[in-house]
Design an enzyme around this catalytic site. Sequence first.
Site: not given
Ligand code: GAR
Length: 203
Positions: A25-27, A98, A115, A117, A158
Amino acid sequence: MTGTDAQNKIEDSNIKVAIFASGAGSNAEKIINYFSGYEKVKITLLVCNKPDAGVIKIAEAATIPVLLIEKEQFFRGDAYVEILKEFGINLIVLAGFLWKVPKQLIAAFPDKIINIHPALLPNYGGKGMYGHFVHEAVIANEEKESGITIHFVNENFDEGKHIFQASCPVLPTDTPETLAARIHQLEHAHFAPIIETVIKNLE
Ligand code: GAR
């Protein structure tokens, strides 16, 4: 629409965002913090399919309601469209989510699902290409460059229209972890401002 029109739009409208996330969940955290001072943009709901995901604690700390979803209703039921409408959601942001987004949800939120990616699409996308699998493949192929893609979501993994890309080098010494950290920096710098741009252009 001119820049001023777009600015007026964000001031006049009430945008309720649902973040779909199932990882650390950092984003999600960056997005929540970015919009925390905004009157007209509210992160209204976190949608998650993993009861033990780190992102749940982040939402709870920000007093954002969490909707835990399960496969059957998502893929073969109403895809939670009713609940999302009840919350008044008008933009969905996938931030480390995902599962494929079902047609029903796309139809209910046309061009309103975005999204992020962790690669330069169209390369390193598609089913099974997420998180560390992406970075492993990029390194295995000795790419010199990777990056992020923010895009609208359509029925194919994607493949929706690109909104934004940013790139970073891949170093010969990189491991999937060091590359992931560099990609996360890009994501954290760009995702929330790009979401803001999308909101300004919402019809
Ligand atoms: C992120 O790097 C995002 O781009 C990726 O999951 C990570 C989640 O990180 N998403 C994918 O790979 C989608 N195909 P987070 O939980 O720290 O935000």
